[in-house]
Design a protein around this motif. Sequence first.
Motif, PDB file in Angstrom:
ATOM      1  N   PHE A 252      -0.561  14.639   9.261  1.00  0.00           N
ATOM      2  CA  PHE A 252      -1.202  13.598   8.478  1.00  0.00           C
ATOM      3  C   PHE A 252      -0.913  13.838   7.005  1.00  0.00           C
ATOM      4  O   PHE A 252      -1.121  14.930   6.492  1.00  0.00           O
ATOM      5  N   ILE A 253      -0.418  12.817   6.298  1.00  0.00           N
ATOM      6  CA  ILE A 253      -0.219  12.897   4.854  1.00  0.00           C
ATOM      7  C   ILE A 253      -0.967  11.743   4.197  1.00  0.00           C
ATOM      8  O   ILE A 253      -0.807  10.587   4.594  1.00  0.00           O
ATOM      9  N   LYS A 254      -1.791  12.074   3.195  1.00  0.00           N
ATOM     10  CA  LYS A 254      -2.537  11.070   2.448  1.00  0.00           C
ATOM     11  C   LYS A 254      -1.892  10.889   1.079  1.00  0.00           C
ATOM     12  O   LYS A 254      -1.643  11.876   0.380  1.00  0.00           O
ATOM     13  N   LEU A 255      -1.640   9.638   0.710  1.00  0.00           N
ATOM     14  CA  LEU A 255      -0.970   9.324  -0.552  1.00  0.00           C
ATOM     15  C   LEU A 255      -1.828   8.406  -1.406  1.00  0.00           C
ATOM     16  O   LEU A 255      -2.382   7.418  -0.907  1.00  0.00           O
ATOM     17  N   GLY A 256      -1.906   8.724  -2.702  1.00  0.00           N
ATOM     18  CA  GLY A 256      -2.664   7.892  -3.623  1.00  0.00           C
ATOM     19  C   GLY A 256      -4.150   8.167  -3.538  1.00  0.00           C
ATOM     20  O   GLY A 256      -4.640   8.765  -2.580  1.00  0.00           O
ATOM     21  N   SER A 257      -4.868   7.729  -4.550  1.00  0.00           N
ATOM     22  CA  SER A 257      -6.314   7.951  -4.606  1.00  0.00           C
ATOM     23  C   SER A 257      -7.045   6.645  -4.852  1.00  0.00           C
ATOM     24  O   SER A 257      -6.630   5.838  -5.687  1.00  0.00           O
ATOM     25  N   GLN A 258      -8.123   6.425  -4.123  1.00  0.00           N
ATOM     26  CA  GLN A 258      -8.959   5.251  -4.337  1.00  0.00           C
ATOM     27  C   GLN A 258      -9.887   5.427  -5.535  1.00  0.00           C
ATOM     28  O   GLN A 258     -10.592   4.495  -5.919  1.00  0.00           O
ATOM     29  N   GLY A 259      -9.927   6.639  -6.103  1.00  0.00           N
ATOM     30  CA  GLY A 259     -10.761   6.884  -7.268  1.00  0.00           C
ATOM     31  C   GLY A 259     -11.947   7.778  -6.982  1.00  0.00           C
ATOM     32  O   GLY A 259     -12.327   8.604  -7.806  1.00  0.00           O
ATOM     33  N   SER A 260     -12.536   7.639  -5.785  1.00  0.00           N
ATOM     34  CA  SER A 260     -13.688   8.470  -5.440  1.00  0.00           C
ATOM     35  C   SER A 260     -13.265   9.914  -5.179  1.00  0.00           C
ATOM     36  O   SER A 260     -14.048  10.845  -5.332  1.00  0.00           O
ATOM     37  N   VAL A 261     -11.995  10.088  -4.777  1.00  0.00           N
ATOM     38  CA  VAL A 261     -11.436  11.421  -4.546  1.00  0.00           C
ATOM     39  C   VAL A 261     -10.216  11.572  -5.448  1.00  0.00           C
ATOM     40  O   VAL A 261      -9.303  10.747  -5.403  1.00  0.00           O
ATOM     41  N   PRO A 262     -10.169  12.606  -6.292  1.00  0.00           N
ATOM     42  CA  PRO A 262      -9.091  12.712  -7.277  1.00  0.00           C
ATOM     43  C   PRO A 262      -7.732  13.102  -6.710  1.00  0.00           C
ATOM     44  O   PRO A 262      -6.720  12.971  -7.385  1.00  0.00           O
ATOM     45  N   LEU A 263      -7.674  13.602  -5.480  1.00  0.00           N
ATOM     46  CA  LEU A 263      -6.417  14.070  -4.912  1.00  0.00           C
ATOM     47  C   LEU A 263      -5.518  12.893  -4.555  1.00  0.00           C
ATOM     48  O   LEU A 263      -5.942  11.951  -3.879  1.00  0.00           O
ATOM     49  N   SER A 264      -4.236  12.945  -4.988  1.00  0.00           N
ATOM     50  CA  SER A 264      -3.291  11.855  -4.724  1.00  0.00           C
ATOM     51  C   SER A 264      -2.237  12.222  -3.695  1.00  0.00           C
ATOM     52  O   SER A 264      -1.427  11.374  -3.314  1.00  0.00           O
ATOM     53  N   TYR A 265      -2.222  13.483  -3.266  1.00  0.00           N
ATOM     54  CA  TYR A 265      -1.276  13.905  -2.232  1.00  0.00           C
ATOM     55  C   TYR A 265      -1.913  15.047  -1.442  1.00  0.00           C
ATOM     56  O   TYR A 265      -2.238  16.101  -2.002  1.00  0.00           O
ATOM     57  N   VAL A 266      -2.106  14.821  -0.150  1.00  0.00           N
ATOM     58  CA  VAL A 266      -2.648  15.861   0.723  1.00  0.00           C
ATOM     59  C   VAL A 266      -1.843  15.854   2.013  1.00  0.00           C
ATOM     60  O   VAL A 266      -1.749  14.820   2.685  1.00  0.00           O
TER      61      VAL A 266
ATOM     62  N   ALA B  63       0.830  -1.202   0.000  1.00  0.00           N
ATOM     63  CA  ALA B  63       0.000   0.000   0.000  1.00  0.00           C
ATOM     64  C   ALA B  63       0.868   1.256   0.000  1.00  0.00           C
ATOM     65  O   ALA B  63       0.566   2.239  -0.698  1.00  0.00           O
ATOM     66  N   PHE B  64       1.943   1.220   0.779  1.00  0.00           N
ATOM     67  CA  PHE B  64       2.854   2.362   0.873  1.00  0.00           C
ATOM     68  C   PHE B  64       3.473   2.650  -0.500  1.00  0.00           C
ATOM     69  O   PHE B  64       3.483   3.790  -0.990  1.00  0.00           O
ATOM     70  N   ARG B  65       3.987   1.621  -1.137  1.00  0.00           N
ATOM     71  CA  ARG B  65       4.618   1.801  -2.451  1.00  0.00           C
ATOM     72  C   ARG B  65       3.613   2.290  -3.489  1.00  0.00           C
ATOM     73  O   ARG B  65       3.920   3.162  -4.315  1.00  0.00           O
ATOM     74  N   GLU B  66       2.402   1.742  -3.467  1.00  0.00           N
ATOM     75  CA  GLU B  66       1.380   2.172  -4.419  1.00  0.00           C
ATOM     76  C   GLU B  66       0.997   3.629  -4.186  1.00  0.00           C
ATOM     77  O   GLU B  66       0.812   4.395  -5.143  1.00  0.00           O
ATOM     78  N   GLY B  67       0.870   4.017  -2.924  1.00  0.00           N
ATOM     79  CA  GLY B  67       0.517   5.399  -2.608  1.00  0.00           C
ATOM     80  C   GLY B  67       1.579   6.381  -3.048  1.00  0.00           C
ATOM     81  O   GLY B  67       1.276   7.433  -3.623  1.00  0.00           O
ATOM     82  N   VAL B  68       2.845   6.063  -2.778  1.00  0.00           N
ATOM     83  CA  VAL B  68       3.955   6.928  -3.189  1.00  0.00           C
ATOM     84  C   VAL B  68       4.004   7.033  -4.713  1.00  0.00           C
ATOM     85  O   VAL B  68       4.169   8.127  -5.271  1.00  0.00           O
ATOM     86  N   ALA B  69       3.871   5.903  -5.400  1.00  0.00           N
ATOM     87  CA  ALA B  69       3.932   5.907  -6.864  1.00  0.00           C
ATOM     88  C   ALA B  69       2.793   6.721  -7.461  1.00  0.00           C
ATOM     89  O   ALA B  69       2.990   7.488  -8.421  1.00  0.00           O
ATOM     90  N   ASP B  70       1.597   6.581  -6.905  1.00  0.00           N
ATOM     91  CA  ASP B  70       0.440   7.323  -7.416  1.00  0.00           C
ATOM     92  C   ASP B  70       0.620   8.817  -7.196  1.00  0.00           C
ATOM     93  O   ASP B  70       0.317   9.626  -8.080  1.00  0.00           O
ATOM     94  N   ALA B  71       1.112   9.186  -6.016  1.00  0.00           N
ATOM     95  CA  ALA B  71       1.331  10.602  -5.725  1.00  0.00           C
ATOM     96  C   ALA B  71       2.370  11.196  -6.672  1.00  0.00           C
ATOM     97  O   ALA B  71       2.186  12.294  -7.217  1.00  0.00           O
ATOM     98  N   ALA B  72       3.478  10.474  -6.890  1.00  0.00           N
ATOM     99  CA  ALA B  72       4.535  10.966  -7.782  1.00  0.00           C
ATOM    100  C   ALA B  72       4.037  11.082  -9.216  1.00  0.00           C
ATOM    101  O   ALA B  72       4.317  12.071  -9.914  1.00  0.00           O
ATOM    102  N   ALA B  73       3.263  10.097  -9.673  1.00  0.00           N
ATOM    103  CA  ALA B  73       2.754  10.110 -11.043  1.00  0.00           C
ATOM    104  C   ALA B  73       1.702  11.189 -11.262  1.00  0.00           C
ATOM    105  O   ALA B  73       1.444  11.587 -12.404  1.00  0.00           O
ATOM    106  N   SER B  74       1.115  11.672 -10.177  1.00  0.00           N
ATOM    107  CA  SER B  74       0.067  12.694 -10.276  1.00  0.00           C
ATOM    108  C   SER B  74       0.609  14.110 -10.114  1.00  0.00           C
ATOM    109  O   SER B  74      -0.160  15.049  -9.879  1.00  0.00           O
ATOM    110  N   GLY B  75       1.932  14.260 -10.189  1.00  0.00           N
ATOM    111  CA  GLY B  75       2.532  15.585 -10.149  1.00  0.00           C
ATOM    112  C   GLY B  75       3.080  16.010  -8.805  1.00  0.00           C
ATOM    113  O   GLY B  75       3.392  17.185  -8.610  1.00  0.00           O
ATOM    114  N   HIS B  76       3.224  15.063  -7.880  1.00  0.00           N
ATOM    115  CA  HIS B  76       3.692  15.420  -6.534  1.00  0.00           C
ATOM    116  C   HIS B  76       5.031  14.761  -6.208  1.00  0.00           C
ATOM    117  O   HIS B  76       5.347  14.541  -5.036  1.00  0.00           O
ATOM    118  N   ALA B  77       5.823  14.481  -7.237  1.00  0.00           N
ATOM    119  CA  ALA B  77       7.127  13.843  -7.019  1.00  0.00           C
ATOM    120  C   ALA B  77       8.031  14.707  -6.154  1.00  0.00           C
ATOM    121  O   ALA B  77       8.800  14.180  -5.325  1.00  0.00           O
TER     122      ALA B  77
END
Length: 218
Positions: A106-120, A62-76
Amino acid sequence: MTGRAHAIFTAITAALLVSSCAYTTGVTGTEAGADPNQDLPTFWRSIATLDDRSRISTWRRAFREGVADAAASGHANEVAAAGVLLQPDGGLADPRPPAGYYRCRFIKLGSQGSVPLSYVAYPWFRCQIEDQGDTLRFTKLTGSQRPLGTFYPENRLRMIFLGVLVLGDESRAHVYGRDASRDMAGTLERIGDARWRIVLPYPRFESLVDVIELVPEA
């Protein structure tokens, strides 16, 4: 009281006793039958729900997927700037933090799809850790969403967190295991001389992984 009425009363009383004993008082109430004298690194397994055991077992994925999603969404850049905090294998030996008050964020990484934000990344808040012997009690003291729960021994690199989410002006927390939408599960790791993180894999809403950073108050 007739014999039939007495039998009904006895059955109802027994049912109520079983229900009330299903969990002991507290956020991470122990399931009936759990043996507190068993090996401590496995004790949390007798408390965690099956779903949460599964979530905890996938924390690194989950950690790796969240980091990868955040980086791919412009938050590298934000991910890189966080350093070891957002490096899945950044945990150090001796994870148990001392009791006291902490600054947490608190830092949120990646998106489950219902919320478009991948890094908060949320502002710092205040939390507390209380020593309960073999376990530790964690409480987020401020904010409208307040995790509250217990750290359990696991191994030399991490502890296990089981807790619940307290919302809004609620003054009483749910008992862990009663409402899956409020249950929280993850790991606690030390990532510096006086720095820790809680990793919450696949939370119920929004993100793929939530990371809570903890540093002692000055």
